[in-house]
Design a protein around this motif. Structure first.
Motif, mmCIF file in Angstrom:
data_model
loop_
_atom_site.group_PDB
_atom_site.id
_atom_site.type_symbol
_atom_site.label_atom_id
_atom_site.label_comp_id
_atom_site.label_asym_id
_atom_site.label_seq_id
_atom_site.Cartn_x
_atom_site.Cartn_y
_atom_site.Cartn_z
ATOM 1 N N GLU A 109 -4.837 0.613 -14.338
ATOM 2 C CA GLU A 109 -4.641 0.399 -15.594
ATOM 3 C C GLU A 109 -5.700 0.804 -16.748
ATOM 4 O O GLU A 109 -5.338 1.346 -17.773
ATOM 5 C CB GLU A 109 -5.113 -1.452 -15.904
ATOM 6 C CG GLU A 109 -5.138 -1.820 -17.399
ATOM 7 C CD GLU A 109 -5.250 -3.397 -17.534
ATOM 8 O OE1 GLU A 109 -5.683 -4.024 -16.510
ATOM 9 O OE2 GLU A 109 -5.128 -3.731 -18.622
ATOM 10 N N ASP A 129 -4.949 -3.079 -10.948
ATOM 11 C CA ASP A 129 -5.247 -3.826 -12.171
ATOM 12 C C ASP A 129 -6.728 -4.422 -11.766
ATOM 13 O O ASP A 129 -6.905 -5.358 -10.911
ATOM 14 C CB ASP A 129 -4.559 -5.108 -12.225
ATOM 15 C CG ASP A 129 -4.850 -5.531 -13.760
ATOM 16 O OD1 ASP A 129 -6.150 -5.196 -14.088
ATOM 17 O OD2 ASP A 129 -4.155 -6.252 -14.293
ATOM 18 N N ASP A 132 -7.376 -8.390 -13.709
ATOM 19 C CA ASP A 132 -6.086 -9.014 -14.436
ATOM 20 C C ASP A 132 -6.474 -10.440 -14.997
ATOM 21 O O ASP A 132 -7.068 -11.323 -14.052
ATOM 22 C CB ASP A 132 -4.884 -9.174 -13.478
ATOM 23 C CG ASP A 132 -3.723 -9.581 -14.331
ATOM 24 O OD1 ASP A 132 -3.324 -8.978 -15.060
ATOM 25 O OD2 ASP A 132 -3.188 -10.883 -13.848
ATOM 26 N N GLY A 133 -6.373 -10.443 -16.207
ATOM 27 C CA GLY A 133 -7.132 -11.589 -16.767
ATOM 28 C C GLY A 133 -8.300 -11.364 -17.668
ATOM 29 O O GLY A 133 -9.308 -12.112 -17.558
ATOM 30 N N THR A 134 -8.418 -10.288 -18.375
ATOM 31 C CA THR A 134 -9.738 -9.502 -19.071
ATOM 32 C C THR A 134 -9.890 -10.624 -20.141
ATOM 33 O O THR A 134 -11.279 -10.810 -20.329
ATOM 34 C CB THR A 134 -9.350 -8.317 -19.456
ATOM 35 O OG1 THR A 134 -9.112 -7.370 -18.411
ATOM 36 C CG2 THR A 134 -10.737 -7.990 -20.129
ATOM 37 N N GLU A 201 3.431 -16.136 -19.797
ATOM 38 C CA GLU A 201 2.306 -15.773 -20.543
ATOM 39 C C GLU A 201 2.679 -15.707 -21.938
ATOM 40 O O GLU A 201 3.890 -15.080 -22.197
ATOM 41 C CB GLU A 201 1.423 -14.674 -19.833
ATOM 42 C CG GLU A 201 0.554 -14.741 -18.794
ATOM 43 C CD GLU A 201 -0.450 -15.734 -18.851
ATOM 44 O OE1 GLU A 201 -0.916 -15.735 -20.126
ATOM 45 O OE2 GLU A 201 -0.806 -16.427 -17.807
ATOM 46 N N GLY A 203 1.032 -13.201 -23.822
ATOM 47 C CA GLY A 203 1.033 -11.916 -23.459
ATOM 48 C C GLY A 203 0.084 -11.276 -24.712
ATOM 49 O O GLY A 203 -0.654 -11.946 -25.728
ATOM 50 N N ALA A 204 -0.133 -9.964 -24.749
ATOM 51 C CA ALA A 204 -0.936 -9.430 -25.797
ATOM 52 C C ALA A 204 -0.379 -8.837 -27.124
ATOM 53 O O ALA A 204 -0.910 -8.457 -28.141
ATOM 54 C CB ALA A 204 -1.848 -8.259 -25.165
ATOM 55 N N ALA A 235 -1.317 -12.800 -15.040
ATOM 56 C CA ALA A 235 0.009 -12.452 -14.740
ATOM 57 C C ALA A 235 0.033 -12.590 -12.959
ATOM 58 O O ALA A 235 0.789 -13.390 -12.552
ATOM 59 C CB ALA A 235 0.695 -11.382 -15.227
ATOM 60 N N MET A 255 4.393 -7.343 -19.887
ATOM 61 C CA MET A 255 3.380 -7.112 -18.966
ATOM 62 C C MET A 255 3.490 -5.814 -18.434
ATOM 63 O O MET A 255 4.416 -5.076 -18.640
ATOM 64 C CB MET A 255 3.301 -8.190 -17.742
ATOM 65 C CG MET A 255 3.993 -8.038 -16.867
ATOM 66 S SD MET A 255 5.981 -8.292 -17.194
ATOM 67 C CE MET A 255 6.776 -7.081 -15.820
ATOM 68 N N HIS A 256 2.632 -5.374 -17.549
ATOM 69 C CA HIS A 256 2.435 -3.990 -17.087
ATOM 70 C C HIS A 256 2.767 -3.886 -15.560
ATOM 71 O O HIS A 256 2.382 -5.124 -14.911
ATOM 72 C CB HIS A 256 1.523 -3.165 -17.309
ATOM 73 C CG HIS A 256 1.173 -3.005 -18.891
ATOM 74 N ND1 HIS A 256 1.841 -2.193 -19.639
ATOM 75 C CD2 HIS A 256 0.348 -3.802 -19.811
ATOM 76 C CE1 HIS A 256 1.378 -2.023 -20.973
ATOM 77 N NE2 HIS A 256 0.665 -3.429 -21.088
ATOM 78 N N ASP A 259 0.077 -5.368 -13.483
ATOM 79 C CA ASP A 259 -0.078 -6.904 -13.472
ATOM 80 C C ASP A 259 0.568 -7.457 -12.344
ATOM 81 O O ASP A 259 0.181 -8.813 -11.752
ATOM 82 C CB ASP A 259 0.195 -7.329 -14.900
ATOM 83 C CG ASP A 259 -0.422 -6.998 -16.183
ATOM 84 O OD1 ASP A 259 -1.775 -6.754 -16.083
ATOM 85 O OD2 ASP A 259 0.019 -6.803 -17.187
HETATM 86 C C1 IPD Z 1 -2.973 -9.412 -18.774
HETATM 87 C C2 IPD Z 1 -2.571 -10.649 -18.148
HETATM 88 C C3 IPD Z 1 -2.154 -11.797 -19.150
HETATM 89 C C4 IPD Z 1 -0.676 -11.163 -19.627
HETATM 90 C C5 IPD Z 1 -1.000 -9.686 -20.334
HETATM 91 C C6 IPD Z 1 -1.715 -8.908 -19.494
HETATM 92 P P1 IPD Z 1 -4.784 -7.514 -18.282
HETATM 93 O O1 IPD Z 1 -3.447 -8.287 -18.056
HETATM 94 O O2 IPD Z 1 -1.917 -10.357 -17.039
HETATM 95 O O3 IPD Z 1 -1.984 -12.874 -18.439
HETATM 96 O O4 IPD Z 1 -0.424 -11.872 -20.464
HETATM 97 O O5 IPD Z 1 0.200 -9.389 -20.850
HETATM 98 O O6 IPD Z 1 -1.736 -7.466 -20.043
HETATM 99 O O7 IPD Z 1 -4.992 -7.142 -19.442
HETATM 100 O O8 IPD Z 1 -5.772 -8.787 -18.342
HETATM 101 O O9 IPD Z 1 -5.169 -6.866 -17.022
#
Ligand code: IPD
Length: 326
Positions: A109, A129, A132-134, A201, A203-204, A235, A255-256, A259
């Motif tokens: 990531e 990752d 995950d859950g930064t 989620e 998401g961002a 995720a 998501m990516h 994740d």
């Molecule tokens: C995020 C987490 C989150 C999800 C985001 C991801 P990250 O990953 O998995 O639950 O909603 O889409 O980007 O950035 O904390 O590795």
């Protein structure tokens, strides 16, 4: 090592998270080269020993930073965060693995965020990752995970999700079952959507289309009705809840691959179904996923939810977190 070497000619052990003799995961490697995936061996006892003795190196880095003040930087959106610990953990993992397997490739990531090209090839590839859950990590909300998947011929061979605060180690190997701290995992098998707990989620992505699609998807599911909708903020851990049977389904758009790559094989090996939100075959680069306890539930969710436009992870110029079609 030759690709044609027999399954027993070499039995190289790999320590995924290593410091001297402490390993998170030992795997034997010849299968990647002999294509005898049935001989892919996960040495569960070593792994459990490492968990029980609390000697996992990388999780200690995450946990010791968890309570501290963090310098936070934004990436693609105000909700897409990175800290020095994310970058540090990814570097530790990649350098340890690369040291041992210099030919292997990586999709990490934070490396991608720093400009590295994201490309999945047939070569042995680690998808990482580091946290995950930064957002959870920054706020000390206690669900953060290290997610590591290994692919060969573009197929996920094994996955590890370590939920650091909970001290839960989920892992699975192709054809070898899924486990949580050494105990086998099984999905609930639920077939009736109206009896499901569904995890998702927000998401961002915070543009209007993404937000309205995301919220209306939740409303549509609640009206079916389902028993409940949940979100843990990671995720990887969300999806592992399906593998435990604690949740019956998970879906996510935006998501990516890092994740969900590891948790995808964990759900599959626990007996679950993983597919695209449009009902097609799971494609970890598509940025869409449904994981469910049964095909019936997965299909029902695919009928109900809509996806917002999102460029693929492996599309050029689709930078981390970028939304919309290029
Ligand atoms: C995020 C987490 C989150 C999800 C985001 C991801 P990250 O990953 O998995 O639950 O909603 O889409 O980007 O950035 O904390 O590795």
């Amino acid at each position: 090592m030759s690709r044609t070497s027999g399954a027993h000619t070499r039995n190289t052990q790999l320590c995924v998270l290593l410091q001297s003799d402490v390993c998170l995961l030992h795997v034997s490697f010849p299968c990647f080269y002999s294509h005898q995936t049935s001989e892919f061996t996960l040495l569960v006892s070593n792994l459990n020993h490492a968990v029980q003795s609390g000697s996992l190196v990388v999780p200690q880095v995450v946990l010791s930073a968890f309570q501290q003040h963090k310098e936070v930087k934004l990436k693609s959106s105000p909700a897409d965060l990175v800290t020095e610990t994310d970058q540090r953990v990814e570097k530790i993992l990649i350098s340890a693995i690369r040291n041992r397997y210099p030919q292997h490739r990586f999709i990490g990531e934070e490396s991608v965020a720093a400009g590295e090209r994201l490309e999945l090839t047939d070569s042995p590839t680690w998808i990482i990752d580091p946290i995950d859950g930064t957002v959870n990590f920054v706020h000390r909300f206690p669900f953060v995970a290290i997610s590591i998947a290994f692919t060969f011929n573009k197929q996920i061979q094994f996955g590890i999700v370590y939920s650091c605060v909970e001290d839960k180690l989920f892992y699975a190997q192709r054809g070898g079952g899924a486990f949580l701290n050494g105990e086998p995992l099984y999905v609930s098998g639920q077939q009736d959507i109206s009896r499901c707990v569904v995890v998702t989620e927000i998401g961002a992505e915070r543009d209007d289309v993404a937000l309205s699609t995301t919220t209306s998807n939740i409303c549509r599911l609640l009206k079916l009705p389902v028993h409940g909708v949940r979100a843990l903020g990671t995720a990887a851990v969300d999806m592992c809840q399906v593998a435990t049977g604690g949740a019956d389904a998970y879906y996510h758009i935006g998501m990516h691959c890092w994740d969900i790559a590891a948790s995808a094989i964990i759900v599959q090996e626990a007996g679950g179904v993983v597919m695209d939100t449009d009902g097609s075959e799971f494609d970890m680069m598509s940025r869409r996923v449904i994981a469910a306890s049964s095909a019936t539930v997965a299909d029902r969710i695919a009928q109900v939810i809509q996806a917002f436009p999102c460029c693929r992870d492996d599309e050029d110029n689709c930078r981390c977190g970028a939304t919309g079609v290029n």
